[in-house]
Design an enzyme around this catalytic site. Structure first.
Site, mmCIF file in Angstrom:
data_model
loop_
_atom_site.group_PDB
_atom_site.id
_atom_site.type_symbol
_atom_site.label_atom_id
_atom_site.label_comp_id
_atom_site.label_asym_id
_atom_site.label_seq_id
_atom_site.Cartn_x
_atom_site.Cartn_y
_atom_site.Cartn_z
ATOM 1 N N CYS A 88 -16.517 1.110 0.218
ATOM 2 C CA CYS A 88 -15.287 0.333 0.435
ATOM 3 C C CYS A 88 -14.842 0.342 1.892
ATOM 4 O O CYS A 88 -14.085 -0.532 2.300
ATOM 5 C CB CYS A 88 -14.183 0.888 -0.450
ATOM 6 S SG CYS A 88 -13.879 2.639 -0.179
ATOM 7 N N ARG A 99 -13.234 -9.197 0.553
ATOM 8 C CA ARG A 99 -11.803 -8.922 0.362
ATOM 9 C C ARG A 99 -10.988 -10.197 0.641
ATOM 10 O O ARG A 99 -10.081 -10.539 -0.105
ATOM 11 C CB ARG A 99 -11.348 -7.797 1.312
ATOM 12 C CG ARG A 99 -11.923 -6.420 1.028
ATOM 13 C CD ARG A 99 -11.375 -5.818 -0.247
ATOM 14 N NE ARG A 99 -9.929 -5.714 -0.234
ATOM 15 C CZ ARG A 99 -9.228 -4.703 0.300
ATOM 16 N NH1 ARG A 99 -9.870 -3.677 0.825
ATOM 17 N NH2 ARG A 99 -7.909 -4.691 0.273
ATOM 18 N N HIS A 150 -7.197 0.898 -6.622
ATOM 19 C CA HIS A 150 -7.407 -0.001 -5.486
ATOM 20 C C HIS A 150 -8.032 -1.291 -6.043
ATOM 21 O O HIS A 150 -9.203 -1.589 -5.813
ATOM 22 C CB HIS A 150 -8.325 0.666 -4.456
ATOM 23 C CG HIS A 150 -8.271 0.043 -3.095
ATOM 24 N ND1 HIS A 150 -7.474 -1.044 -2.784
ATOM 25 C CD2 HIS A 150 -8.941 0.362 -1.952
ATOM 26 C CE1 HIS A 150 -7.655 -1.361 -1.510
ATOM 27 N NE2 HIS A 150 -8.536 -0.523 -0.987
ATOM 28 N N ARG A 201 0.880 -1.181 0.000
ATOM 29 C CA ARG A 201 0.000 0.000 0.000
ATOM 30 C C ARG A 201 0.905 1.215 0.000
ATOM 31 O O ARG A 201 1.679 1.408 0.950
ATOM 32 C CB ARG A 201 -0.914 -0.007 1.233
ATOM 33 C CG ARG A 201 -1.610 1.315 1.448
ATOM 34 C CD ARG A 201 -2.747 1.224 2.440
ATOM 35 N NE ARG A 201 -3.874 0.511 1.869
ATOM 36 C CZ ARG A 201 -5.095 0.478 2.391
ATOM 37 N NH1 ARG A 201 -5.341 1.130 3.515
ATOM 38 N NH2 ARG A 201 -6.055 -0.189 1.802
ATOM 39 N N ASP A 254 -17.445 6.558 -1.560
ATOM 40 C CA ASP A 254 -16.155 6.449 -0.848
ATOM 41 C C ASP A 254 -15.954 7.778 -0.125
ATOM 42 O O ASP A 254 -16.637 8.770 -0.428
ATOM 43 C CB ASP A 254 -15.046 6.191 -1.894
ATOM 44 C CG ASP A 254 -13.641 6.054 -1.299
ATOM 45 O OD1 ASP A 254 -13.513 5.865 -0.071
ATOM 46 O OD2 ASP A 254 -12.662 6.136 -2.071
ATOM 47 N N GLN A 309 -9.805 -4.064 -3.883
ATOM 48 C CA GLN A 309 -11.119 -3.598 -3.451
ATOM 49 C C GLN A 309 -12.150 -3.832 -4.560
ATOM 50 O O GLN A 309 -13.239 -4.361 -4.312
ATOM 51 C CB GLN A 309 -11.037 -2.100 -3.103
ATOM 52 C CG GLN A 309 -12.357 -1.517 -2.630
ATOM 53 C CD GLN A 309 -12.815 -2.129 -1.331
ATOM 54 O OE1 GLN A 309 -12.076 -2.133 -0.359
ATOM 55 N NE2 GLN A 309 -14.032 -2.640 -1.278
#
Ligand code: CP
Ligand code: NVA
Length: 300
Positions: free
Chosen positions: A259, A287, A128, A101, A219, A131
């Site tokens: 998310c 996930r 992402h 990340r 988001d 996700q």
């Protein structure tokens, strides 16, 4: 160079569907995973905080028989100036894959160039993709057919919006991005999406966007690293709040996705977040399942 996963555009449509089907099968029947990572180690490298990505990857690697190694950038010699290329080369001598990340997407590209092992994007400023795999798995298990309409409300230039746009091409759904002119999706991402066959609509009108939607997605307005710009973002993004008024304009069966982490009262109201339409915690659970499918795919 071994195969990495920095963006959904690196998968073919068939591979994307194969990963989702594998994740759904493994979720139903966990014994089917076996231990494909037996004897293998995966470094989990973080330049930013994480709840879901860190824990779901640690658990996924362990459940597949491997060893997860959590690395906070502040604990590595990186803080004393060792560069990312050398860090990646060293990791490549010890472990079998890196999940990272990062603040800048270029850091992931450098890691993938130097590590000699697969690198997985666990969020960058640009994308992402893990996700989005979980998001489309959630659509799939809720019977959302190709051709359905997914509407993303909020920061159209965010990592999450970008990965949803690319994923829509593979899933075969229509995607509408409701966002102010200041936060349009990145032009290069739209070009890649068009090449993949995505059908993207961009509008500044949230009410018009959500009409007949099958899926509503939002988001945070202020992503990690954008805290200096919080005030402007709150002002510009306020008309895109996912609230009851907008939910009522969508199909009654519309799924609500986020998310996470969420800022209730900002991008989504608490009543919509907790409404029967919301599948947000299934989405978070997924996930784990899609990442197992991805690890198996990259490390088999
Ligand atoms: N959705 C997501 O990536 O959550 P974390 O930031 O907690 O990992
Ligand atoms: N767009 C958000 C996603 C968090 C999972 C961020 O980058 O902070």
């Amino acid at each position: 160079m071994p195969r990495s996963f920095l963006s959904l555009s690196s998968l073919s449509r068939e591979e994307f569907h194969q990963l989702i089907r594998r994740a759904v099968a493994g979720k139903k029947n966990p014994q089917r995973w076996g231990k494909p990572l037996s004897g293998k180690s995966v470094a989990l490298f973080f330049e930013k905080p994480s709840t879901r990505t860190r824990i779901s990857f640690e658990v996924a690697v362990w459940q597949l028989g491997g060893q997860p190694i959590f690395l906070n950038q502040n604990d590595l010699q990186l803080v004393r100036g060792e560069d990312i290329a050398d860090t990646a080369r060293v990791l490549g001598r010890y472990v079998h894959a890196i999940m990272a990340r990062v603040k800048n997407h270029a850091t992931l590209e450098a890691m993938a160039n130097y590590a000699g092992i697969p690198v997985i994007n666990g969020l960058s400023d640009r994308f992402h993709p893990c996700q989005a795999l979980a998001d489309y798995m959630t659509l799939y298990e809720n019977g959302i057919a190709p051709g359905a309409k997914l509407v993303f409300l909020g920061d159209g230039s965010s990592n999450v919006a970008h990965s949803l746009i690319l994923g829509s091409a593979h899933y075969g759904c229509l995607i509408t991005i409701a966002t102010p002119a200041e936060f349009l999706p990145n032009g290069e991402v739209l070009t890649i999406a068009a090449r993949l066959g995505a059908q993207v609509t961009i509008t500044q009108d949230a009410a018009e966007a959500v009409e007949d939607a099958d899926v509503l997605y939002t988001d945070v307005w202020v992503s990690m690293g954008q805290e200096h710009d919080a005030e402007r973002r709150h002002t510009l993004l306020a008309p895109y709040q996912l609230n009851t008024k907008l939910l009522q304009l969508a199909k009654p069966s519309a799924l609500v996705l986020h998310c996470l982490p969420a800022r209730k009262g900002e991008e989504i109201t608490a009543d919509v977040f907790d409404s029967p339409n919301a599948k947000i915690f299934d989405q978070a659970e997924n996930r784990l399942h899609v990442q197992k499918a991805l690890l198996e795919f990259l490390l088999r």
